[in-house]
Design an enzyme around this catalytic site. Structure first.
Site, PDB file in Angstrom:
ATOM      1  CG  HIS A 107      -6.001  -8.942   0.394  1.00  0.00           C
ATOM      2  ND1 HIS A 107      -6.226  -7.618   0.668  1.00  0.00           N
ATOM      3  CD2 HIS A 107      -6.651  -9.651   1.353  1.00  0.00           C
ATOM      4  CE1 HIS A 107      -6.973  -7.509   1.753  1.00  0.00           C
ATOM      5  NE2 HIS A 107      -7.248  -8.726   2.190  1.00  0.00           N
ATOM      6  NE  ARG A 165      -4.000  -2.072   2.166  1.00  0.00           N
ATOM      7  CZ  ARG A 165      -3.857  -3.370   2.436  1.00  0.00           C
ATOM      8  NH1 ARG A 165      -2.681  -3.848   2.814  1.00  0.00           N
ATOM      9  NH2 ARG A 165      -4.880  -4.207   2.312  1.00  0.00           N
ATOM     10  CG  ASP A 203      -5.957 -11.330   4.757  1.00  0.00           C
ATOM     11  OD1 ASP A 203      -5.159 -11.733   3.896  1.00  0.00           O
ATOM     12  OD2 ASP A 203      -6.216 -10.127   4.945  1.00  0.00           O
ATOM     13  CD  GLU A 204      -9.815  -8.351   4.847  1.00  0.00           C
ATOM     14  OE1 GLU A 204     -10.506  -7.637   5.579  1.00  0.00           O
ATOM     15  OE2 GLU A 204      -8.915  -7.896   4.109  1.00  0.00           O
ATOM     16  CG  ASP A 254      -3.020  -6.214  -0.288  1.00  0.00           C
ATOM     17  OD1 ASP A 254      -4.112  -6.081  -0.878  1.00  0.00           O
ATOM     18  OD2 ASP A 254      -2.925  -6.608   0.884  1.00  0.00           O
TER      19      ASP A 254
END
Ligand SMILES: [Zn+2]
Length: 364
Positions: free
Chosen positions: A259, A152, A320-321, A181
């Protein structure tokens, strides 16, 4: 929240302070045992040190001492002696003694000498004086680390090297790099050059603006107003080697199965098909398609390059996610589930992350 942020460092600083009479010992993190004696040692200029440690670049030791510190072979003449004592004990432990005549650090291994020097560095006053003291110390926790999200918020190689200096000053020993990501793929992979060419640059510098207001658009390397960057494999070798010299393990993280919008932008064929659009027109999605065996070929190749670059015993693989929305309608995912009798996408994610199958394929 701001008050808490102010109070916590103040408490840590108070706890790290040890006073006897006029002598104040401030070392962070606080050593396990400090015994203060009367008197001070004044460091000569130039300062000399000697060590029996082998296999370590003594320039690293010199870099922790005052400017101009020189190595000497004579323990008798050295102001600072760094001795591996071959005794049993934690490798990161050390015994530091400062007398009015000299300074000695003993440890079972080079790590301990390194951490003893980091403590000594904090003890040397601006006038070159060191309070006479005995410090016996060892690490309370084996994992002492930080994570930097370079996806990021991309940081240059030089910035990361500076962080390693700062980490080692506080005796941290794990640097976890969040390398991939949606916001950008930050690691050169020779077998998949589009990962960085098309996945490492975006239309806005600020991540929040890009994510919430700017349509999450990617740019190709070299395009005007392309923000981002990545580490070449040579950069990573330099970072990993610099970290090793500072007794820090770099743990790489690559995200799967979610991601991963930036990967889908570079290699859309690794995402799911769905009923509404062809592969060519499908927008990048976040998740890899577990129904496509090419995805596992991709990860096998990518992880082989990562394993060759990072000596860390761990590679973080995200996990994750995962929305898995496309998995429900993707013909390849549905076919795989039917063929193998999977009941839901939970089982499909277990297929993506089995504890044994793909690991054997990757490294066996
Ligand atoms: Zn699929």
């Amino acid at each position: 929240m701001n008050r808490i942020r102010t109070i916590v460092p103040a408490i840590v600083l108070l706890c790290s302070s040890y006073t006897t009479g006029a002598q104040v010992i401030n070392v962070l993190p606080r050593p396990a045992c400090i015994t203060v004696q009367q008197g001070t040692y004044h460091t000569p200029s130039p300062l000399t040190f000697c060590t029996n440690a082998r296999g370590i670049d003594s320039r690293v030791f010199a870099s922790l001492l005052p400017d101009g510190a020189k190595r000497t072979r004579s323990a008798r003449k050295a102001a600072v002696t760094l001795t591996i004592n071959h005794k049993q004990g934690p490798a990161e432990g050390y015994l530091l003694r400062v007398t009015q005549n000299n300074v000695s650090i003993e440890a079972p291994a080079a790590e301990g000498l390194f951490y003893g020097l980091q403590t000594l560095r904090q003890l040397i006053g601006p006038d070159g004086n060191i309070p006479c003291v005995s410090i016996a110390d060892s690490a309370r926790f084996p994992y002492r680390g930080i994570m930097i999200d370079v996806s990021r918020h991309f940081f240059s190689k030089d910035f990361i090297l500076k962080q390693i200096d700062a980490m080692s000053a506080f005796k941290l020993n794990r640097l976890h790099l969040h390398l991939t990501d949606a916001a950008g793929w930050r690691l050169q992979i020779n077998s998949y050059p589009l990962l960085t060419r098309k996945g490492a640059f975006r239309s806005s510098k600020g991540w929040k603006k890009w994510w919430f207001d700017d349509g999450r658009r990617y740019k190709t390397e070299g395009e005007p107003d392309a923000f981002g960057g990545y580490y070449t494999q040579a950069d990573i070798r330099e970072i990993v080697d610099y970290a090793r010299q500072h007794f820090i393990t770099v743990i790489p993280e690559v995200e799967m199965p979610a991601h991963s919008e930036e990967v889908m932008n570079a290699y859309p064929q690794l995402g799911c098909l769905n009923a509404d659009s062809t592969m060519e027109t499908a927008k990048p999605r976040a998740d890899f398609c577990p129904g496509n065996e090419d995805v596992f070929v991709f990860w096998r190749n990518v992880l082989k390059e990562i394993a060759a670059l990072f000596p860390s015993p761990y590679i973080h693989i995200g996990g994750d996610e995962a929305a898995r929305t496309a998995w429900r309608t993707c013909p390849r995912c549905k076919a795989l589930m039917q063929r193998t009798g999977m009941k839901d996408v939970d089982e499909l994610q277990s297929y993506f992350h089995p504890p044994h199958r793909h690991h054997r394929q990757l490294f066996g």
